[in-house]
Design a protein around this motif. Structure first.
Motif, PDB file in Angstrom:
ATOM      1  N   TYR A   1     -29.546 -56.180  77.990  1.00  0.00           N
ATOM      2  CA  TYR A   1     -28.416 -55.558  77.290  1.00  0.00           C
ATOM      3  C   TYR A   1     -28.454 -54.042  77.446  1.00  0.00           C
ATOM      4  CZ  TYR A   1     -25.240 -54.161  73.567  1.00  0.00           C
ATOM      5  OH  TYR A   1     -24.221 -53.577  72.855  1.00  0.00           O
ATOM      6  N   TYR A   2     -29.642 -53.459  77.349  1.00  0.00           N
ATOM      7  CA  TYR A   2     -29.765 -52.021  77.531  1.00  0.00           C
ATOM      8  C   TYR A   2     -29.336 -51.620  78.950  1.00  0.00           C
ATOM      9  CZ  TYR A   2     -31.476 -47.321  78.002  1.00  0.00           C
ATOM     10  OH  TYR A   2     -31.534 -45.976  78.241  1.00  0.00           O
ATOM     11  N   VAL A   3     -29.797 -52.349  79.936  1.00  0.00           N
ATOM     12  CA  VAL A   3     -29.444 -52.045  81.330  1.00  0.00           C
ATOM     13  C   VAL A   3     -27.940 -52.197  81.532  1.00  0.00           C
ATOM     14  CG1 VAL A   3     -29.697 -52.842  83.724  1.00  0.00           C
ATOM     15  CG2 VAL A   3     -31.709 -52.585  82.267  1.00  0.00           C
ATOM     16  N   TRP A   4     -27.355 -53.250  80.986  1.00  0.00           N
ATOM     17  CA  TRP A   4     -25.918 -53.463  81.127  1.00  0.00           C
ATOM     18  C   TRP A   4     -25.139 -52.314  80.505  1.00  0.00           C
ATOM     19  CZ3 TRP A   4     -22.123 -54.013  77.411  1.00  0.00           C
ATOM     20  CH2 TRP A   4     -20.855 -54.370  77.897  1.00  0.00           C
ATOM     21  N   ARG A   5     -25.532 -51.941  79.293  1.00  0.00           N
ATOM     22  CA  ARG A   5     -24.814 -50.858  78.606  1.00  0.00           C
ATOM     23  C   ARG A   5     -25.028 -49.519  79.316  1.00  0.00           C
ATOM     24  NH1 ARG A   5     -24.767 -49.538  72.163  1.00  0.00           N
ATOM     25  NH2 ARG A   5     -23.255 -47.859  72.317  1.00  0.00           N
ATOM     26  N   ALA A   6     -26.244 -49.277  79.807  1.00  0.00           N
ATOM     27  CA  ALA A   6     -26.514 -48.034  80.541  1.00  0.00           C
ATOM     28  C   ALA A   6     -25.690 -47.976  81.818  1.00  0.00           C
ATOM     29  CB  ALA A   6     -28.000 -47.926  80.851  1.00  0.00           C
ATOM     30  N   ASN A   7     -25.604 -49.083  82.536  1.00  0.00           N
ATOM     31  CA  ASN A   7     -24.860 -49.109  83.793  1.00  0.00           C
ATOM     32  C   ASN A   7     -23.356 -49.000  83.587  1.00  0.00           C
ATOM     33  OD1 ASN A   7     -27.131 -49.286  85.373  1.00  0.00           O
ATOM     34  ND2 ASN A   7     -27.060 -51.516  85.517  1.00  0.00           N
ATOM     35  N   ASN A   8     -22.860 -49.469  82.484  1.00  0.00           N
ATOM     36  CA  ASN A   8     -21.419 -49.444  82.251  1.00  0.00           C
ATOM     37  C   ASN A   8     -20.983 -48.234  81.426  1.00  0.00           C
ATOM     38  OD1 ASN A   8     -20.435 -51.952  83.523  1.00  0.00           O
ATOM     39  ND2 ASN A   8     -21.936 -52.861  82.154  1.00  0.00           N
ATOM     40  N   GLU A   9     -21.465 -48.140  80.226  1.00  0.00           N
ATOM     41  CA  GLU A   9     -20.990 -47.106  79.312  1.00  0.00           C
ATOM     42  C   GLU A   9     -21.613 -45.740  79.595  1.00  0.00           C
ATOM     43  OE1 GLU A   9     -21.171 -46.147  74.546  1.00  0.00           O
ATOM     44  OE2 GLU A   9     -21.522 -48.187  75.251  1.00  0.00           O
ATOM     45  N   PHE A  10     -22.934 -45.672  79.641  1.00  0.00           N
ATOM     46  CA  PHE A  10     -23.601 -44.380  79.765  1.00  0.00           C
ATOM     47  C   PHE A  10     -23.417 -43.759  81.152  1.00  0.00           C
ATOM     48  CE2 PHE A  10     -26.582 -46.333  76.460  1.00  0.00           C
ATOM     49  CZ  PHE A  10     -25.768 -45.935  75.419  1.00  0.00           C
ATOM     50  N   ASP A  11     -23.443 -44.571  82.185  1.00  0.00           N
ATOM     51  CA  ASP A  11     -23.216 -44.037  83.534  1.00  0.00           C
ATOM     52  C   ASP A  11     -21.786 -43.528  83.696  1.00  0.00           C
ATOM     53  OD1 ASP A  11     -25.796 -44.484  84.248  1.00  0.00           O
ATOM     54  OD2 ASP A  11     -25.381 -46.152  85.609  1.00  0.00           O
ATOM     55  N   ALA A  12     -20.825 -44.220  83.100  1.00  0.00           N
ATOM     56  CA  ALA A  12     -19.438 -43.764  83.167  1.00  0.00           C
ATOM     57  C   ALA A  12     -19.285 -42.426  82.447  1.00  0.00           C
ATOM     58  CB  ALA A  12     -18.507 -44.802  82.557  1.00  0.00           C
ATOM     59  N   MET A  13     -19.930 -42.290  81.297  1.00  0.00           N
ATOM     60  CA  MET A  13     -19.874 -41.019  80.577  1.00  0.00           C
ATOM     61  C   MET A  13     -20.539 -39.900  81.383  1.00  0.00           C
ATOM     62  SD  MET A  13     -20.723 -42.324  76.696  1.00  0.00           S
ATOM     63  CE  MET A  13     -20.460 -40.748  75.890  1.00  0.00           C
ATOM     64  N   THR A  14     -21.641 -40.217  82.049  1.00  0.00           N
ATOM     65  CA  THR A  14     -22.346 -39.226  82.860  1.00  0.00           C
ATOM     66  C   THR A  14     -21.485 -38.788  84.047  1.00  0.00           C
ATOM     67  OG1 THR A  14     -24.476 -40.162  82.228  1.00  0.00           O
ATOM     68  CG2 THR A  14     -24.434 -38.793  84.200  1.00  0.00           C
ATOM     69  N   GLN A  15     -20.862 -39.739  84.720  1.00  0.00           N
ATOM     70  CA  GLN A  15     -19.996 -39.403  85.861  1.00  0.00           C
ATOM     71  C   GLN A  15     -18.813 -38.541  85.420  1.00  0.00           C
ATOM     72  OE1 GLN A  15     -20.666 -39.845  89.046  1.00  0.00           O
ATOM     73  NE2 GLN A  15     -22.606 -40.682  88.352  1.00  0.00           N
ATOM     74  N   ASP A  16     -18.252 -38.851  84.268  1.00  0.00           N
ATOM     75  CA  ASP A  16     -17.149 -38.061  83.727  1.00  0.00           C
ATOM     76  C   ASP A  16     -17.614 -36.635  83.433  1.00  0.00           C
ATOM     77  OD1 ASP A  16     -14.517 -37.686  82.840  1.00  0.00           O
ATOM     78  OD2 ASP A  16     -15.128 -38.055  80.761  1.00  0.00           O
ATOM     79  N   LEU A  17     -18.787 -36.513  82.896  1.00  0.00           N
ATOM     80  CA  LEU A  17     -19.360 -35.199  82.593  1.00  0.00           C
ATOM     81  C   LEU A  17     -19.602 -34.393  83.875  1.00  0.00           C
ATOM     82  CD1 LEU A  17     -20.549 -33.441  80.298  1.00  0.00           C
ATOM     83  CD2 LEU A  17     -22.718 -34.571  80.719  1.00  0.00           C
ATOM     84  N   ILE A  18     -20.128 -35.037  84.890  1.00  0.00           N
ATOM     85  CA  ILE A  18     -20.378 -34.357  86.172  1.00  0.00           C
ATOM     86  C   ILE A  18     -19.061 -33.935  86.817  1.00  0.00           C
ATOM     87  CG2 ILE A  18     -21.216 -34.708  88.527  1.00  0.00           C
ATOM     88  CD1 ILE A  18     -23.437 -36.480  87.270  1.00  0.00           C
ATOM     89  N   ARG A  19     -18.057 -34.812  86.750  1.00  0.00           N
ATOM     90  CA  ARG A  19     -16.741 -34.475  87.303  1.00  0.00           C
ATOM     91  C   ARG A  19     -16.173 -33.234  86.622  1.00  0.00           C
ATOM     92  NH1 ARG A  19     -15.787 -39.630  88.003  1.00  0.00           N
ATOM     93  NH2 ARG A  19     -15.130 -39.945  85.865  1.00  0.00           N
ATOM     94  N   ASP A  20     -16.281 -33.186  85.295  1.00  0.00           N
ATOM     95  CA  ASP A  20     -15.791 -32.022  84.547  1.00  0.00           C
ATOM     96  C   ASP A  20     -16.538 -30.755  84.940  1.00  0.00           C
ATOM     97  OD1 ASP A  20     -14.013 -33.619  83.223  1.00  0.00           O
ATOM     98  OD2 ASP A  20     -15.072 -33.575  81.297  1.00  0.00           O
ATOM     99  N   ALA A  21     -17.845 -30.865  85.128  1.00  0.00           N
ATOM    100  CA  ALA A  21     -18.655 -29.692  85.485  1.00  0.00           C
ATOM    101  C   ALA A  21     -18.263 -29.165  86.856  1.00  0.00           C
ATOM    102  CB  ALA A  21     -20.138 -30.043  85.446  1.00  0.00           C
ATOM    103  N   TRP A  22     -18.056 -30.052  87.821  1.00  0.00           N
ATOM    104  CA  TRP A  22     -17.665 -29.610  89.170  1.00  0.00           C
ATOM    105  C   TRP A  22     -16.269 -29.004  89.152  1.00  0.00           C
ATOM    106  CZ3 TRP A  22     -20.542 -28.579  93.126  1.00  0.00           C
ATOM    107  CH2 TRP A  22     -21.755 -29.221  93.290  1.00  0.00           C
ATOM    108  N   LYS A  23     -15.384 -29.619  88.393  1.00  0.00           N
ATOM    109  CA  LYS A  23     -13.999 -29.144  88.320  1.00  0.00           C
ATOM    110  C   LYS A  23     -13.951 -27.743  87.674  1.00  0.00           C
ATOM    111  CE  LYS A  23     -11.568 -31.616  85.731  1.00  0.00           C
ATOM    112  NZ  LYS A  23     -10.780 -32.575  85.018  1.00  0.00           N
ATOM    113  N   ASP A  24     -14.734 -27.547  86.610  1.00  0.00           N
ATOM    114  CA  ASP A  24     -14.710 -26.283  85.884  1.00  0.00           C
ATOM    115  C   ASP A  24     -15.408 -25.162  86.644  1.00  0.00           C
ATOM    116  OD1 ASP A  24     -13.343 -27.520  83.867  1.00  0.00           O
ATOM    117  OD2 ASP A  24     -15.099 -27.805  82.579  1.00  0.00           O
ATOM    118  N   ASN A  25     -16.338 -25.481  87.535  1.00  0.00           N
ATOM    119  CA  ASN A  25     -17.090 -24.449  88.258  1.00  0.00           C
ATOM    120  C   ASN A  25     -16.488 -24.116  89.620  1.00  0.00           C
ATOM    121  OD1 ASN A  25     -19.051 -23.594  86.453  1.00  0.00           O
ATOM    122  ND2 ASN A  25     -20.294 -25.385  86.853  1.00  0.00           N
ATOM    123  N   LYS A  26     -15.407 -24.721  89.989  1.00  0.00           N
ATOM    124  CA  LYS A  26     -14.792 -24.416  91.282  1.00  0.00           C
ATOM    125  C   LYS A  26     -13.780 -23.317  91.156  1.00  0.00           C
ATOM    126  CE  LYS A  26     -15.716 -28.433  93.880  1.00  0.00           C
ATOM    127  NZ  LYS A  26     -15.312 -29.255  94.919  1.00  0.00           N
TER     128      LYS A  26
END
Length: 106
Positions: free
Chosen positions: A81-106
């Motif tokens: 369950y932890y792996v499933w939630r990490a792969n779905n919810e937490f990884d999606a939040m991390t990717q969104d955060l990285i996208r925002d960081a790249w967008k804001d620093n360009k």
């Protein structure tokens, strides 16, 4: 990534949300596991005869072995369950955060 980008990510409210949700989830699972494990150990220490009784009359399987098998399977399920939630919810939040960081620093 630059240190400015890392600092920008740390101050992002999405990062704070990710840390809060992931931390709360991890602590909840840790408390569940520790409570079950130490409860089992305390039962062995203070009331071992309760775990030595057979599950059914004439059965070779004891309550202690059945409980330990349940705990083993339950801990595997919690890990899955932890792996499933990490792969779905937490990884999606991390990717969104990285996208925002790249967008804001360009």
């Amino acid at each position: 990534m630059s240190s400015a980008m890392y600092e920008h990510m740390r101050t992002n409210p999405k990062f704070q949300e990710l840390v809060r949700r992931r931390g709360r989830f991890a602590w909840t699972l840790a408390i569940i596991v520790l409570t079950m494990f130490y409860g089992y150990i305390l039962t062995i220490a203070f009331n071992p005869t309760s775990l030595g009784r057979p599950v059914a009359e004439g059965s070779m399987l004891t309550i202690g072995v059945a409980v330990e098998l349940f705990m083993f399977i339950f801990f595997w399920a919690l890990t899955a369950y932890y792996v499933w939630r990490a792969n779905n919810e937490f990884d999606a939040m991390t990717q969104d955060l990285i996208r925002d960081a790249w967008k804001d620093n360009k």
